[in-house]
Structure formats: C-alpha cells, structure tokens
Design a protein around this motif. Structure first.
Motif, PDB file in Angstrom:
ATOM      1  N   GLU A   1      -6.020   7.044   2.280  1.00 25.85           N
ATOM      2  CA  GLU A   1      -7.306   6.774   1.824  1.00 25.85           C
ATOM      3  C   GLU A   1      -7.959   5.734   2.409  1.00 25.85           C
ATOM      4  N   LEU A   2      -7.253   4.749   2.649  1.00 27.79           N
ATOM      5  CA  LEU A   2      -7.683   3.508   3.113  1.00 27.79           C
ATOM      6  C   LEU A   2      -8.147   3.551   4.727  1.00 27.79           C
TER       7      LEU A   2
ATOM      8  N   ILE B   1       0.935  -1.200   0.020  1.00 30.94           N
ATOM      9  CA  ILE B   1      -0.096  -0.042  -0.170  1.00 30.94           C
ATOM     10  C   ILE B   1       0.952   1.244   0.255  1.00 30.94           C
ATOM     11  N   SER B   2       0.785   2.141  -0.836  1.00 31.89           N
ATOM     12  CA  SER B   2       1.584   3.298  -1.098  1.00 31.89           C
ATOM     13  C   SER B   2       0.901   4.298  -0.037  1.00 31.89           C
ATOM     14  N   TYR B   3       2.043   5.174   0.416  1.00 34.38           N
ATOM     15  CA  TYR B   3       1.376   6.181   1.592  1.00 34.38           C
ATOM     16  C   TYR B   3       0.149   6.882   1.140  1.00 34.38           C
TER      17      TYR B   3
ATOM     18  N   PHE C   1       1.271  -3.453   4.788  1.00 38.34           N
ATOM     19  CA  PHE C   1       0.099  -3.086   5.341  1.00 38.34           C
ATOM     20  C   PHE C   1       0.366  -2.771   6.853  1.00 38.34           C
ATOM     21  N   SER C   2       1.371  -3.363   7.548  1.00 34.95           N
ATOM     22  CA  SER C   2       1.711  -2.858   8.924  1.00 34.95           C
ATOM     23  C   SER C   2       1.976  -1.402   8.981  1.00 34.95           C
ATOM     24  N   ASP C   3       2.657  -0.906   7.827  1.00 42.45           N
ATOM     25  CA  ASP C   3       2.771   0.623   7.917  1.00 42.45           C
ATOM     26  C   ASP C   3       1.509   1.402   7.811  1.00 42.45           C
ATOM     27  N   ALA C   4       0.599   0.868   7.478  1.00 45.94           N
ATOM     28  CA  ALA C   4      -0.750   1.821   7.185  1.00 45.94           C
ATOM     29  C   ALA C   4      -1.348   1.435   8.560  1.00 45.94           C
ATOM     30  N   SER C   5      -1.303   0.212   9.104  1.00 46.92           N
ATOM     31  CA  SER C   5      -1.626   0.044  10.453  1.00 46.92           C
ATOM     32  C   SER C   5      -1.151   1.044  11.507  1.00 46.92           C
TER      33      SER C   5
ATOM     34  N   ILE D   1      -8.408  -2.958  10.302  1.00 45.79           N
ATOM     35  CA  ILE D   1      -8.218  -4.346   9.948  1.00 45.79           C
ATOM     36  C   ILE D   1      -9.874  -4.948   9.735  1.00 45.79           C
ATOM     37  N   ASP D   2     -10.795  -4.305  10.713  1.00 46.02           N
ATOM     38  CA  ASP D   2     -12.308  -5.175  10.365  1.00 46.02           C
ATOM     39  C   ASP D   2     -12.532  -4.582   8.900  1.00 46.02           C
TER      40      ASP D   2
END
Length: 629
Positions: free
Chosen positions: A351-352, A344-346, A409-413, A456-457
């Motif tokens: 947006e996510l 996932i890009s920054y 994904f861990s970075d988005a989290s 994550i949900d």
C-alpha cells in the motif's frame, strides 16, 4: 527478449523473520521456514513459463533441432534481403525460447540452491546458450560485411526488415571496428584467456582472502565477511566500525601486489582489445556499442567535481552530529540518528509503495496491482533460497521479481526498485517487437531508481515524527552520496588507470593506492581524515572488472531524480512523457535520445546538477533538525 536479472544486494539482519502462512505477516522467529510453509499467495508462478519440467524439455529439444537450420544461412546473408530476414527471424525464434528455458531453471534453483535437479537443469540451459551463441556467431560479422548501400536497398525491398532497422543501423555504425572474419575469430578465441584476471580476482576475493574476527557491539566474537562489512560500518559503536574497517581492508592489503597485478592485467587486455578494434580509447570501446558518447561520462565526472562542496559540508555535519573530534573514513556510514527503525509488513509495504507511485498515474498503479495479483513476486525468505533481490523480464510472458522481504524500510524500497525494473520490462515488451524490446543498463537503473526516489520523497512528506524524518533524510543523503558521489569517484579512478595504462604505465599497487588516496582526499574534503587503510579499497571492488560500468549508477540516479521532480510537479504531461517516451521505448533508439525525448537530457550537466541541488536541500533540512536538538 529475456532481460538478464537486475540484482540488488540484500543486507541480512541479525534477527531473522519468517512468515506466518495464515496471516502473511512478518513474525519474529529464529527459524527460517521451509518453502512449503510459505503461503501460495507470496510465491511467484513459474508455471507461467512452463507448466512442467516435461514442457521445458520439449522446448529444449525444439531448440536443438532448430540450430542446424541457422547454419544453412552461413555465407548467404548478402545474397538477398529475404535470406537476411529469414535468418534473423530464425535467430529470434530460437532466443525467445532460450529466453524462457534459462530463467525457468535458474529461478527454480534460486528458490532452493540445494536443489540438485534445478542445478542440473540450469547447467543444461547454460550449455544450450553456449551452443546457440556459437551457432549464430557468424550473423553479425556477415551483416557488417554487406556494403551499406546494398543493405539499405535490402531493407527497402523487404518490408519485414523494417523491425530490424535500428539494430542494422547500430551494426553498421560499428563497421570500422569489426575486423576480418579470421581476425575476429582469433580475438574471440582469446576471450577466455582475457577473462583470466577477472576469474583470478573472484577466486582471490571469494576463496583466498581470509578475514579476521572482531567483537561486535555486545562483545561477542564474529567472523568478518564482505556480506557483514556494510552492517558493521553502520554500527553506532565506533570501535566496531574501526575494527571492521581495519579487518576487511587489512586483509586485502596482504594481497596488494597480487591484486594490483590482476587489475593491471584486466586493464591491459581491455586496452588491447580496444586498440585491436580501432577505437580511440578503451573508454570509447566500452561506451560506443551502447551508443553512449564519451562526453556523457566525462560530463558526469566534471560536473560532480565542480560540486564537491556539498559533500564536504555533509562530512562536517556528520562529524558534528556524531560528536567526533576527528572524522575518519570508517565513520562515513554511521547513522546520525540512533534508535530509529521503520518496520513495515509486506501488505503495508504494498500500500505504501502504491501510494508513493501515484505520480506515475492510474494506469501504472493498475499494472502494478496486476503484477501482484498475477504472482510476479516471490516474497519471503525460505530455507535454501538465495539471498538478494532481482527482477527478470521474459518476453512473451511477464516479468518476475525475487525478494527476501524482511520487514525493514529498506525492503519496501527494494520492492519499489524491483517493480520499477519489472514494469519497465512489462511496458517495453508490450509496446515493442522482440528485436527492440530489450534495453541497456544505462536506462535500466533509471526506471527502478525513480520508484525508490518517489517512495522516500513520499515518506518524508508523510511523516510527522522528527526522529523518523531525520532518519529518512540521513538515508536519502546516503543514497545520493553512495550512488552519485561514490560511483563517480570510482568512475574517475577507472578512467585514470585506463589512461595511465594506455600511456604505457604499469599499474602497480603503489600507483593505484596513490591515485585512490588522492581521490578520497579530493572528494571528502579537508575535515576527513583519509586513513591509509582506504588506499587499498580499489582492490575489493568487483565492478572494476566490468569495463566502465559503474558510472551508469550515477547517471541512472541523476536521470531518476530529474524524472521524479517532473512527475511530482508537472502531473499528466510528465506521466505521458515518462510512460510513452521512456518505459515503452525499450531499446528502440539510443538511450540518450530515449531519455531526452522523455524530458531528461543526459548529454548536459542539468540532471546531475538537479541531483546535487537535491543533496544540498536535504542537507539543509537535516542541519535545521539537528540544530533543534
């Protein structure tokens, strides 16, 4: 009030990514960019604190001139409410400034740890903080010495003291635990000596313990380290997992007696200070200053102990999914789904995360956007930048968020997590006066983890890809296992060794290994082979040198799970409670009452049971998908 930063460990990837300053997207590169190569839009604005180092120096000089004025109130706080108010306001004026001075220097240093100028400025700010703490040290003992009736009368006569009412009430509740000024001074001087065990542990763990090399998945020799350990435990190659497990724990085992003596010394000093201050136990001494009843801690341990069956099921499922005849402790972190990596890009992550946080309401999202556009966040890794992630709230300015975004994904989290902290600080500072804006760790982890859970949900509900869904389910289960189950096991170990010490036992390596081994057998169940190597794991846990601290990760996660469920099912009513009765309350009340008024009662087993039920539900879903092949 300046919030100390909330740190989250950052797992370094073997493949380094840098940013394209033109596009701001992650591109594969083996070169870490210099800070000047990072586009300005991805850097925080520390000039919001001070426009220049000269402005910083001006405030530094101002504090130095203010400090002698504090001493003018020494011995006079009980003479009048006006004196008490003036002294408290002066203290606050000073700490508001130091609450800007230190973050400015430290965050600049974190941009480039090799920068000698900001290393020096950070040291200068630290020394000033020590001067301030020394100058104001008399205030709380003097307040505690004021008779309760007189203090109450002062608050009625001087309206300005109203803003300090919760603070003063909290101090008076500690009155029975405050000794004479001479005794307190002696104990304060003993503090540096008492810190020796933790200091020795840090030197041993970070400088003296030497880890061996192992061969990675490609047969290349690599040096083990604490930073790399978690990555190797997650390897799909079982030989790598076992070699890392044996290498790390075997290294600590060579120092088992020294590390046991160190932890024994730390626990003994904690017991000594608790008894000296007339607490019933060291556990009470650690919890009471933050208004946490001992029953909350014990309730967590008891509730998890009643619900170990789902964890045993998870061990069994992992054993089957990994195709193992025996499952060992070094298999525990291995993913049940291979060859899945969510990139996932920054910009995509922004947006996510915003979409995932929609249950928090439009105002929350608007403030999230404000944080992004106002340059709260330092996004990408650069040469010399420290690792990790944190948020740092500065009263009267805005929060700052430190990332090393790497496209996983861990970075988005982590982005969701740290913005949870940041917006908690933002709302607290916006809604509370300075004396009640700061919040304790017990509630801090709830705001950040609620965001993680909503993310994550949302991902699970959104994905149609079976392998991606299995990967996310596995990740979710691991989050609960490592945060609720594992941290509660740590909390149970910590209570056991303190109880033993209070009963007069010496915490030898043999005794602590026996306690820790038995806990692992109980928690992980009959199918887990509890390898002897795990018995020494207590020796590498730095949090055991922060008295009765780790349980807050488990309670925070439980409260967050309960809040996320309410936000997802109750709509605006839950939004209103969460924002107005939690995020905006800062430290204006006890953390238990704040959470209860917002809809989550941590004095009961319910939030923990909700989290454990979620674990079972996720386990059911993963079992079905794995059975489908």
């Amino acid at each position: 009030m300046s919030k100390q930063p909330h740190f989250v460990p950052f797992a370094l990837s073997l493949m380094l990514f840098s940013t394209s300053s033109a596009m701001g997207a992650e591109v594969e590169s083996f070169q870490i960019p210099g800070r000047e190569e990072i586009a300005a839009e991805y850097k925080w604005h520390l000039e919001d604190l001070y426009g220049s180092d000269e402005e910083w120096q001006t405030d530094y000089n101002k504090v130095k001139k203010m400090l002698p004025k504090v001493g003018e109130y020494k011995g006079k706080l009980d003479s009048s409410g006006k004196n008490l108010l003036a002294c408290l306001m002066l203290r606050d004026d000073i700490t508001k400034i130091t609450g800007k001075l230190y973050p400015y220097a430290r965050m600049h240093q974190d941009e480039n740890t090799a920068d000698n100028k900001y290393q020096a400025l950070t040291g200068k700010a630290q020394s000033l903080n020590i001067e301030v703490n020394t100058a104001i040290a008399f205030i709380e003992p003097e307040i505690v010495g004021i008779p309760a009736e007189r203090l109450e009368k002062m608050q009625k006569q001087v309206k300005g003291l109203g803003v300090y009412s919760f603070y003063l009430q909290s101090l008076m509740q500690q009155k029975q635990h405050v000794l004479s000024p001479r005794e307190e001074a002696l104990l304060s001087r003993a503090g540096e000596v008492a810190a020796a065990p933790a200091t020795i542990f840090n030197v041993l763990a970070n400088a003296e313990v030497k880890f061996p090399s192992i061969q990675d998945e490609r047969g290349q020799e690599v040096q083990l380290s604490e930073g790399r350990y978690s990555n190797y435990l997650r390897s799909s190659d079982r030989r790598v997992r076992q070699d890392a497990f044996d290498g790390i724990l075997g290294s600590y085992s060579q120092y088992r007696n020294t590390l046991a003596a160190t932890l024994n010394g730390h626990v003994k000093q904690h017991v000594f200070f608790a008894q000296a201050h007339n607490y019933k136990s060291s556990q009470e001494a650690a919890l009471m200053p933050n208004h946490i009843p001992v029953e909350v801690y014990d309730n967590l341990v008891a509730t998890v102990n009643r619900n170990l069956t789902p964890l045993h099921r998870y061990v069994s499922l992992k054993k089957k999914a990994l195709g193992l005849e025996e499952i060992h402790m070094y298999d525990l972190y291995a993913p049940v789904v291979k060859d899945v990596e969510i990139r996932i890009s920054y910009p995509e992550a922004l947006e996510l995360v915003k979409n995932a946080l929609a249950p928090l309401g439009e105002d929350y999202i608007a403030d999230f956007n404000k944080g992004i556009s106002s340059h709260w966040i330092d996004v990408y890794e650069n040469q010399g930048k420290r690792s990790g992630a944190y948020s740092w709230g500065v009263y009267g300015v805005h929060p700052f968020v430190f990332l090393n975004y790497n496209g996983h994904f861990s970075d988005a989290s982590t982005l969701a997590h740290e913005m949870g902290h940041a917006l908690h600080s933002f709302y607290s500072a916006k809604s509370q006066p300075y004396p009640t804006a700061d919040y304790v760790i017990f509630t801090a982890e709830t705001a950040s983890t609620t965001n993680e859970i909503l993310l994550i949900d949302y991902m699970l509900a959104k994905t149609a890809d079976k392998k991606e869904k299995m990967y996310l389910l596995n990740q979710y289960l691991e989050n609960i296992r490592t945060t609720l189950y594992r941290q509660t096991m740590f909390a149970e170990f910590e209570k056991e060794i303190h109880d033993r010490s209070e009963e007069g036992e010496t915490l030898t390596a043999d005794l602590m290994e026996e306690i820790y081994h038995d806990l692992n057998v109980k928690y992980f169940g009959p199918e887990m082979i509890v390898d002897k190597e795990i018995d020494i794991e207590w020796a590498r846990i730095p949090h055991f040198y922060r008295n009765f601290y780790v349980y807050q990760y488990a309670t925070g996660y439980s409260a967050a799970t309960a809040f996320a469920k309410q936000l997802q099912t109750e709509g605006e009513a839950a939004q209103e409670r969460y924002t107005n009765h939690f995020l905006k309350k800062g430290g204006s009340d006890t953390p238990i009452r704040i959470l209860k008024n917002a809809g989550v009662d941590m004095s009961t087993p319910q939030p923990i049971e909700i989290t454990l039920a979620k674990f079972s539900q996720l386990l059911d879903e993963l079992e079905v998908l794995l059975a489908q092949g």
